[in-house]
Design a protein around this motif. Structure first.
Motif, PDB file in Angstrom:
ATOM      1  N   LEU A 144     -20.120  22.673  39.500  1.00 33.92           N
ATOM      2  CA  LEU A 144     -21.269  23.426  38.995  1.00 33.92           C
ATOM      3  C   LEU A 144     -22.559  23.029  39.715  1.00 33.92           C
ATOM      4  N   ALA A 145     -22.714  21.732  39.987  1.00 34.88           N
ATOM      5  CA  ALA A 145     -23.922  21.275  40.680  1.00 34.88           C
ATOM      6  C   ALA A 145     -23.976  21.816  42.102  1.00 34.88           C
ATOM      7  N   LEU A 146     -22.854  21.812  42.797  1.00 36.80           N
ATOM      8  CA  LEU A 146     -22.829  22.339  44.163  1.00 36.80           C
ATOM      9  C   LEU A 146     -23.088  23.836  44.180  1.00 36.80           C
ATOM     10  N   GLU A 147     -22.581  24.558  43.193  1.00 30.60           N
ATOM     11  CA  GLU A 147     -22.879  25.990  43.110  1.00 30.60           C
ATOM     12  C   GLU A 147     -24.374  26.218  42.916  1.00 30.60           C
ATOM     13  N   ARG A 148     -24.999  25.435  42.025  1.00 32.05           N
ATOM     14  CA  ARG A 148     -26.444  25.572  41.812  1.00 32.05           C
ATOM     15  C   ARG A 148     -27.210  25.278  43.092  1.00 32.05           C
ATOM     16  N   LEU A 149     -26.797  24.244  43.804  1.00 34.08           N
ATOM     17  CA  LEU A 149     -27.486  23.878  45.027  1.00 34.08           C
ATOM     18  C   LEU A 149     -27.308  24.950  46.099  1.00 34.08           C
ATOM     19  N   ALA A 150     -26.110  25.524  46.212  1.00 34.61           N
ATOM     20  CA  ALA A 150     -25.889  26.595  47.190  1.00 34.61           C
ATOM     21  C   ALA A 150     -26.748  27.808  46.859  1.00 34.61           C
ATOM     22  N   HIS A 151     -26.857  28.154  45.570  1.00 38.68           N
ATOM     23  CA  HIS A 151     -27.732  29.255  45.165  1.00 38.68           C
ATOM     24  C   HIS A 151     -29.174  28.974  45.585  1.00 38.68           C
ATOM     25  N   THR A 152     -29.618  27.740  45.361  1.00 38.17           N
ATOM     26  CA  THR A 152     -30.992  27.369  45.714  1.00 38.17           C
ATOM     27  C   THR A 152     -31.223  27.494  47.211  1.00 38.17           C
ATOM     28  N   LYS A 153     -30.292  26.970  47.999  1.00 35.89           N
ATOM     29  CA  LYS A 153     -30.437  27.038  49.452  1.00 35.89           C
ATOM     30  C   LYS A 153     -30.448  28.490  49.934  1.00 35.89           C
ATOM     31  N   LEU A 154     -29.591  29.314  49.350  1.00 39.28           N
ATOM     32  CA  LEU A 154     -29.528  30.707  49.759  1.00 39.28           C
ATOM     33  C   LEU A 154     -30.832  31.432  49.402  1.00 39.28           C
ATOM     34  N   ALA A 155     -31.354  31.155  48.206  1.00 42.49           N
ATOM     35  CA  ALA A 155     -32.591  31.801  47.775  1.00 42.49           C
ATOM     36  C   ALA A 155     -33.773  31.404  48.650  1.00 42.49           C
ATOM     37  N   GLU A 156     -33.730  30.194  49.214  1.00 43.02           N
ATOM     38  CA  GLU A 156     -34.831  29.721  50.040  1.00 43.02           C
ATOM     39  C   GLU A 156     -34.593  29.959  51.531  1.00 43.02           C
ATOM     40  N   GLY A 157     -33.539  30.706  51.844  1.00 42.26           N
ATOM     41  CA  GLY A 157     -33.303  31.094  53.233  1.00 42.26           C
ATOM     42  C   GLY A 157     -32.543  30.102  54.073  1.00 42.26           C
ATOM     43  N   ASP A 158     -32.028  29.040  53.476  1.00 38.09           N
ATOM     44  CA  ASP A 158     -31.223  28.058  54.225  1.00 38.09           C
ATOM     45  C   ASP A 158     -29.764  28.513  54.183  1.00 38.09           C
ATOM     46  N   ILE A 159     -29.441  29.490  55.027  1.00 37.15           N
ATOM     47  CA  ILE A 159     -28.110  30.106  54.971  1.00 37.15           C
ATOM     48  C   ILE A 159     -27.025  29.136  55.400  1.00 37.15           C
TER      49      ILE A 159
END
Length: 225
Positions: A144-159
């Protein structure tokens, strides 16, 4: 492995390592099993329960536990384990990397968060029942934590960062849809429709083979968009 901030330090993420005053201490089998049980559990056990866990089928478990505690005192002083009349426990101030990692999963995660602990399984080679239960709990938390972090990175443009994190999450539970959907979404964000489609098709095939079900409507809609 990060530098341990305490005199006594236990690593249970990945391989088991015990440090005392910065030096690795190799523990025999039964002392190690007792330390591991305390590290992945509540950090305290009744002596009777500790003895029964280590030697469930013997009448001499209490005497054997006394010998194990003597071994631990000889090898680690009282920097790792302390024993009372009724209970054994981790010594005050012992640093356990699992505790640090569990605090991390409950904090807000940003793109510059050091998430290396989240990539580590809990003693993957152990077949101890208590360790297996703790490992399953840790896997749920870190997924769950890694999913949250991936969402954050994607939202901030760190593809690329989102792809990296989602890939680690996918390895925890290959049949969980969340990481696959994030991986497909990240590839769509870089206009790589072919890879996104391949992620979906591979996941759909695995899901059908193992569970006989289809990906969610949300995942299908993502690819149609």
């Amino acid at each position: 492995m990060s530098l341990c901030p305490a005199r006594g330090c236990l690593h249970v993420l990945g391989s088991f390592v015990c440090h005392v005053d910065g030096c690795e201490v190799r523990l025999p089998e039964h002392p190690r099993r007792l330390v591991v049980r305390l590290a992945v559990g509540e950090h305290r056990m009744a002596r009777r329960l500790a003895a029964a866990c280590l030697w469930p089928d013997t009448d001499h478990a209490a005497r054997r536990l006394r010998y194990v505690l003597w071994q631990l005192r000889r090898l680690t002083g009282e920097q790792i384990i302390q024993a009372g009349h009724d209970a054994v426990m981790l010594a005050d101030g012992v640093h356990v990397d699992l505790d640090e990692a569990e605090r991390l999963v409950h904090r807000p995660l940003s793109t510059d968060t050091d998430w290396s602990l989240l990539a580590c399984p809990l003693l993957p080679e152990s077949d101890d029942d208590e360790v297996r239960a703790a490992r399953q709990r840790w896997d749920r938390l870190r997924l769950l934590a890694l999913e949250r972090l991936a969402h954050t990175k994607l939202a901030e443009g760190d593809i690329s960062g989102a792809i990296d994190v989602a890939g680690h999450a996918l390895g925890i539970d290959p049949l969980n849809e969340g990481p696959h959907r994030l991986l497909a979404e990240a590839n769509l964000a870089r206009h790589d429709m072919a890879t996104a489609r391949r992620v979906y098709d591979d996941y759909r095939a695995d899901l059908d083979h193992n569970l006989g079900v289809e990906p969610s409507m949300e995942f299908r809609r993502l690819l149609r968009r």
